[in-house]
Design a protein around this motif. Structure first.
Motif, PDB file in Angstrom:
ATOM      1  N   GLU A 120       0.839  -1.205   0.000  1.00 50.51           N
ATOM      2  CA  GLU A 120       0.000   0.000   0.000  1.00 50.51           C
ATOM      3  C   GLU A 120       0.870   1.250   0.000  1.00 50.51           C
ATOM      4  OE1 GLU A 120      -2.575  -0.304   3.336  1.00 50.51           O
ATOM      5  OE2 GLU A 120      -3.827  -1.895   2.459  1.00 50.51           O
ATOM      6  N   TRP A 121       1.952   1.207   0.779  1.00 47.04           N
ATOM      7  CA  TRP A 121       2.858   2.356   0.853  1.00 47.04           C
ATOM      8  C   TRP A 121       3.505   2.610  -0.511  1.00 47.04           C
ATOM      9  CZ3 TRP A 121       3.869   6.394   3.723  1.00 47.04           C
ATOM     10  CH2 TRP A 121       5.113   7.001   3.718  1.00 47.04           C
ATOM     11  N   ILE A 122       3.930   1.542  -1.165  1.00 45.89           N
ATOM     12  CA  ILE A 122       4.567   1.678  -2.479  1.00 45.89           C
ATOM     13  C   ILE A 122       3.569   2.174  -3.521  1.00 45.89           C
ATOM     14  CG2 ILE A 122       5.605   0.354  -4.384  1.00 45.89           C
ATOM     15  CD1 ILE A 122       6.929  -1.407  -2.225  1.00 45.89           C
ATOM     16  N   SER A 123       2.336   1.690  -3.432  1.00 47.50           N
ATOM     17  CA  SER A 123       1.328   2.106  -4.415  1.00 47.50           C
ATOM     18  C   SER A 123       1.008   3.589  -4.302  1.00 47.50           C
ATOM     19  CB  SER A 123       0.046   1.285  -4.231  1.00 47.50           C
ATOM     20  OG  SER A 123      -0.572   1.580  -2.987  1.00 47.50           O
ATOM     21  N   ASN A 124       1.204   4.142  -3.115  1.00 48.25           N
ATOM     22  CA  ASN A 124       0.963   5.577  -2.923  1.00 48.25           C
ATOM     23  C   ASN A 124       2.140   6.425  -3.394  1.00 48.25           C
ATOM     24  OD1 ASN A 124      -1.595   5.235  -1.763  1.00 48.25           O
ATOM     25  ND2 ASN A 124      -0.728   4.929   0.280  1.00 48.25           N
ATOM     26  N   LEU A 125       3.287   5.773  -3.621  1.00 51.38           N
ATOM     27  CA  LEU A 125       4.490   6.487  -4.062  1.00 51.38           C
ATOM     28  C   LEU A 125       5.110   5.759  -5.257  1.00 51.38           C
ATOM     29  CD1 LEU A 125       5.960   6.977  -0.482  1.00 51.38           C
ATOM     30  CD2 LEU A 125       5.025   8.812  -1.903  1.00 51.38           C
ATOM     31  N   PRO A 126       4.376   5.657  -6.351  1.00 47.20           N
ATOM     32  CA  PRO A 126       4.848   4.853  -7.487  1.00 47.20           C
ATOM     33  C   PRO A 126       6.173   5.333  -8.067  1.00 47.20           C
ATOM     34  CG  PRO A 126       2.973   6.229  -8.105  1.00 47.20           C
ATOM     35  CD  PRO A 126       3.088   6.318  -6.623  1.00 47.20           C
ATOM     36  N   ALA A 127       6.447   6.615  -8.024  1.00 49.51           N
ATOM     37  CA  ALA A 127       7.689   7.135  -8.602  1.00 49.51           C
ATOM     38  C   ALA A 127       8.915   6.685  -7.816  1.00 49.51           C
ATOM     39  CB  ALA A 127       7.643   8.664  -8.660  1.00 49.51           C
ATOM     40  N   TRP A 128       8.703   6.228  -6.586  1.00 47.62           N
ATOM     41  CA  TRP A 128       9.823   5.851  -5.711  1.00 47.62           C
ATOM     42  C   TRP A 128       9.806   4.351  -5.398  1.00 47.62           C
ATOM     43  CZ3 TRP A 128      13.206   9.696  -5.190  1.00 47.62           C
ATOM     44  CH2 TRP A 128      12.740  11.003  -5.400  1.00 47.62           C
ATOM     45  N   GLU A 129       9.105   3.593  -6.230  1.00 43.98           N
ATOM     46  CA  GLU A 129       8.982   2.158  -5.955  1.00 43.98           C
ATOM     47  C   GLU A 129      10.341   1.458  -5.903  1.00 43.98           C
ATOM     48  OE1 GLU A 129       6.870  -1.889  -7.770  1.00 43.98           O
ATOM     49  OE2 GLU A 129       6.428   0.094  -8.649  1.00 43.98           O
ATOM     50  N   GLU A 130      11.203   1.759  -6.857  1.00 48.33           N
ATOM     51  CA  GLU A 130      12.488   1.054  -6.926  1.00 48.33           C
ATOM     52  C   GLU A 130      13.341   1.271  -5.672  1.00 48.33           C
ATOM     53  OE1 GLU A 130      16.505   0.849  -9.723  1.00 48.33           O
ATOM     54  OE2 GLU A 130      14.690   1.868 -10.447  1.00 48.33           O
ATOM     55  N   PRO A 131      13.593   2.545  -5.233  1.00 48.51           N
ATOM     56  CA  PRO A 131      14.417   2.715  -4.020  1.00 48.51           C
ATOM     57  C   PRO A 131      13.764   2.145  -2.769  1.00 48.51           C
ATOM     58  CG  PRO A 131      13.562   4.834  -4.796  1.00 48.51           C
ATOM     59  CD  PRO A 131      13.299   3.840  -5.878  1.00 48.51           C
ATOM     60  N   ILE A 132      12.426   2.152  -2.713  1.00 46.85           N
ATOM     61  CA  ILE A 132      11.754   1.576  -1.548  1.00 46.85           C
ATOM     62  C   ILE A 132      11.962   0.073  -1.519  1.00 46.85           C
ATOM     63  CG2 ILE A 132       9.532   1.125  -0.456  1.00 46.85           C
ATOM     64  CD1 ILE A 132       8.591   3.860  -1.424  1.00 46.85           C
ATOM     65  N   ARG A 133      11.777  -0.587  -2.672  1.00 46.86           N
ATOM     66  CA  ARG A 133      11.903  -2.054  -2.707  1.00 46.86           C
ATOM     67  C   ARG A 133      13.347  -2.491  -2.419  1.00 46.86           C
ATOM     68  NH1 ARG A 133       7.493  -4.714  -3.881  1.00 46.86           N
ATOM     69  NH2 ARG A 133       5.806  -3.737  -5.103  1.00 46.86           N
ATOM     70  N   ARG A 134      14.318  -1.680  -2.804  1.00 45.50           N
ATOM     71  CA  ARG A 134      15.708  -2.021  -2.521  1.00 45.50           C
ATOM     72  C   ARG A 134      15.983  -2.036  -1.017  1.00 45.50           C
ATOM     73  NH1 ARG A 134      17.505   1.372  -6.846  1.00 45.50           N
ATOM     74  NH2 ARG A 134      17.899   3.014  -5.308  1.00 45.50           N
ATOM     75  N   ALA A 135      15.211  -1.265  -0.280  1.00 45.31           N
ATOM     76  CA  ALA A 135      15.476  -1.111   1.157  1.00 45.31           C
ATOM     77  C   ALA A 135      14.582  -1.991   2.027  1.00 45.31           C
ATOM     78  CB  ALA A 135      15.270   0.352   1.551  1.00 45.31           C
ATOM     79  N   ILE A 136      13.663  -2.714   1.433  1.00 44.26           N
ATOM     80  CA  ILE A 136      12.715  -3.521   2.213  1.00 44.26           C
ATOM     81  C   ILE A 136      13.441  -4.615   2.997  1.00 44.26           C
ATOM     82  CG2 ILE A 136      10.895  -5.256   1.998  1.00 44.26           C
ATOM     83  CD1 ILE A 136       9.606  -3.546  -0.128  1.00 44.26           C
ATOM     84  N   GLU A 137      13.042  -4.776   4.230  1.00 45.68           N
ATOM     85  CA  GLU A 137      13.557  -5.862   5.060  1.00 45.68           C
ATOM     86  C   GLU A 137      12.416  -6.830   5.348  1.00 45.68           C
ATOM     87  OE1 GLU A 137      17.096  -4.485   7.845  1.00 45.68           O
ATOM     88  OE2 GLU A 137      15.286  -3.309   8.220  1.00 45.68           O
ATOM     89  N   PRO A 138      12.687  -8.123   5.413  1.00 49.43           N
ATOM     90  CA  PRO A 138      11.623  -9.092   5.679  1.00 49.43           C
ATOM     91  C   PRO A 138      11.038  -8.926   7.072  1.00 49.43           C
ATOM     92  CG  PRO A 138      13.777 -10.153   5.700  1.00 49.43           C
ATOM     93  CD  PRO A 138      13.990  -8.754   5.202  1.00 49.43           C
ATOM     94  N   ALA A 139       9.816  -9.392   7.228  1.00 46.32           N
ATOM     95  CA  ALA A 139       9.108  -9.228   8.489  1.00 46.32           C
ATOM     96  C   ALA A 139       9.852  -9.847   9.663  1.00 46.32           C
ATOM     97  CB  ALA A 139       7.699  -9.828   8.377  1.00 46.32           C
ATOM     98  N   GLU A 140      10.502 -11.001   9.431  1.00 47.08           N
ATOM     99  CA  GLU A 140      11.198 -11.668  10.539  1.00 47.08           C
ATOM    100  C   GLU A 140      12.375 -10.837  11.049  1.00 47.08           C
ATOM    101  OE1 GLU A 140      12.320 -13.894   6.660  1.00 47.08           O
ATOM    102  OE2 GLU A 140      10.537 -13.011   7.615  1.00 47.08           O
ATOM    103  N   VAL A 141      12.998 -10.055  10.171  1.00 55.76           N
ATOM    104  CA  VAL A 141      14.083  -9.169  10.600  1.00 55.76           C
ATOM    105  C   VAL A 141      13.519  -7.982  11.366  1.00 55.76           C
ATOM    106  CG1 VAL A 141      15.938  -7.641   9.815  1.00 55.76           C
ATOM    107  CG2 VAL A 141      15.587  -9.876   8.724  1.00 55.76           C
ATOM    108  N   VAL A 142      12.448  -7.411  10.847  1.00 56.10           N
ATOM    109  CA  VAL A 142      11.809  -6.283  11.524  1.00 56.10           C
ATOM    110  C   VAL A 142      11.344  -6.700  12.919  1.00 56.10           C
ATOM    111  CG1 VAL A 142       9.844  -4.700  11.470  1.00 56.10           C
ATOM    112  CG2 VAL A 142      11.122  -5.179   9.377  1.00 56.10           C
TER     113      VAL A 142
END
Length: 358
Positions: A120-142
């Motif tokens: 949902e967060w990425i869909s609200n910021l489509p122009a920044w999808e690539e840098p956001i996805r590069r920084a995503i951490e899995p739920a178990e790490v969070v």
């Protein structure tokens, strides 16, 4: 060593260990497409980027603040934790256990909806999808970065306690500073008003409770508690206006100034002792827990609340407002004022105290 053990023998140390994931990652040059001409990190920091919606994380910060308020109701910051009277340690532990359950419940809920919230967060910021996805951490790490822990411990000085005595002697000033913060809630209760809303009495009572429970820490605290008790005892059942309103305003100003509180407490304590304390006072009395600086006389003498004038609180209000003329009451002289009982045990919920402090 006496000064240290006089305090440490009567307090429990509450340590909070609360970790909250920031939801941020380091912002990189490629995220902003700045090209190769980027200043070195020694010169410029690009800051951070949010990799998820910050709103779901607010609940964790609220719970952490609630835990701090629980400790500060009857305690004070000390050695990276909170010093609380022994009598309140159990009830504080019970309150923190409830907050831990809430924190853990919210953690499970957050992790269960983590992936969906990211999309949902990425869909609200489509122009920044690539840098956001590069920084995503899995739920178990969070999940490893969300933790609510607390420890309840007793402390005792070692043979070589280091600077512990300095820390202990600074407790009183820290308590006055915390009360000053609490008293900010009273700022809008008097200015431009003719009557005091009874809701404001809750802040006065919370301040009184904190000071009463910690009065054994510093001899200057007990006289401030007496001042509050005297005002409470004369409050009318009806509207709080007229002279008693003005006196309450002066009391609010006193509580909102840590240095003035300290001077008032020192002055009233000196009156109770029949004069200013001297360097020859016995070291084995409670009065010596926090020695007054030798220059206190010079500093205070220049103040309208000078301790050498032997004013009581009503006379101080006269100095503040020049409205009231009252003779100084006779004060019962005693070497060791009794430690007042706390108004009530710690039993407020987070909701009861939400927003009142810090």
């Amino acid at each position: 060593m006496h000064t240290i053990t006089h305090i440490t023998d009567r307090i429990t140390l509450v340590m909070l260990n609360v970790a909250i994931w920031s939801g941020r990652k380091k912002l990189r040059a490629e995220d902003l497409k700045l090209g190769t001409e980027v200043p070195p990190e020694e010169l410029v920091s690009l800051g951070s980027k949010r990799v998820c919606d910050p709103e779901p994380l607010r609940i964790f910060h609220r719970i952490k603040k609630g835990a701090e308020r629980t400790c500060l109701q009857v305690g004070t910051r000390f050695l990276g934790g909170f010093a609380v009277p022994h009598a309140h340690a159990e009830s504080i532990a019970e309150s923190l256990a409830v907050l831990k359950v809430e924190f853990d419940t919210e953690t499970r809920a957050f992790l269960a909806g983590y992936d969906r919230a990211l999309e949902e967060w990425i869909s609200n910021l489509p122009a920044w999808e690539e840098p956001i996805r590069r920084a995503i951490e899995p739920a178990e790490v969070v999940g490893t970065r969300l933790r609510f822990g607390y420890q309840i411990v007793r402390i005792a000085p070692a043979e070589q306690p280091g600077t512990l005595e300095e820390e202990v002697q600074g407790l009183g000033d820290g308590i006055f500073a915390e009360v000053e913060q609490m008293a900010r809630e009273l700022e809008g209760s008097f200015e431009g008003k003719e009557k005091l809303h009874r809701r404001a009495l809750g802040t006065f009572r919370r301040i009184r409770e904190k000071l009463a429970c910690l009065s054994f820490v510093d001899r200057r605290i007990h006289p401030v508690v007496d001042t509050l008790d005297d005002w409470f005892a004369r409050l009318p059942d009806g509207p709080i206006d007229g002279p008693i309103f003005n006196e309450g305003m002066g009391l609010a100003l006193l509580l909102a100034d840590a240095e003035r509180m300290a001077r008032h407490g020192a002055g009233q304590w000196a009156v109770q002792q029949g004069g200013m304390p001297s360097a020859s006072d016995p070291e084995d009395t409670e009065a010596e827990v926090v020695p007054l600086p030798t220059e206190r006389k010079t500093t205070v003498a220049a103040s309208p609340l000078a301790v050498q004038s032997a004013m009581d609180f009503e006379a101080e209000m006269d100095a503040l407002f020049s409205e009231v003329t009252i003779e100084v009451d006779d004060i019962d002289m005693q070497d060791h004022p009794p430690e007042p009982a706390c108004a009530r045990p710690v039993e407020e919920t987070v909701a009861d105290v939400e927003g009142f402090f810090f």
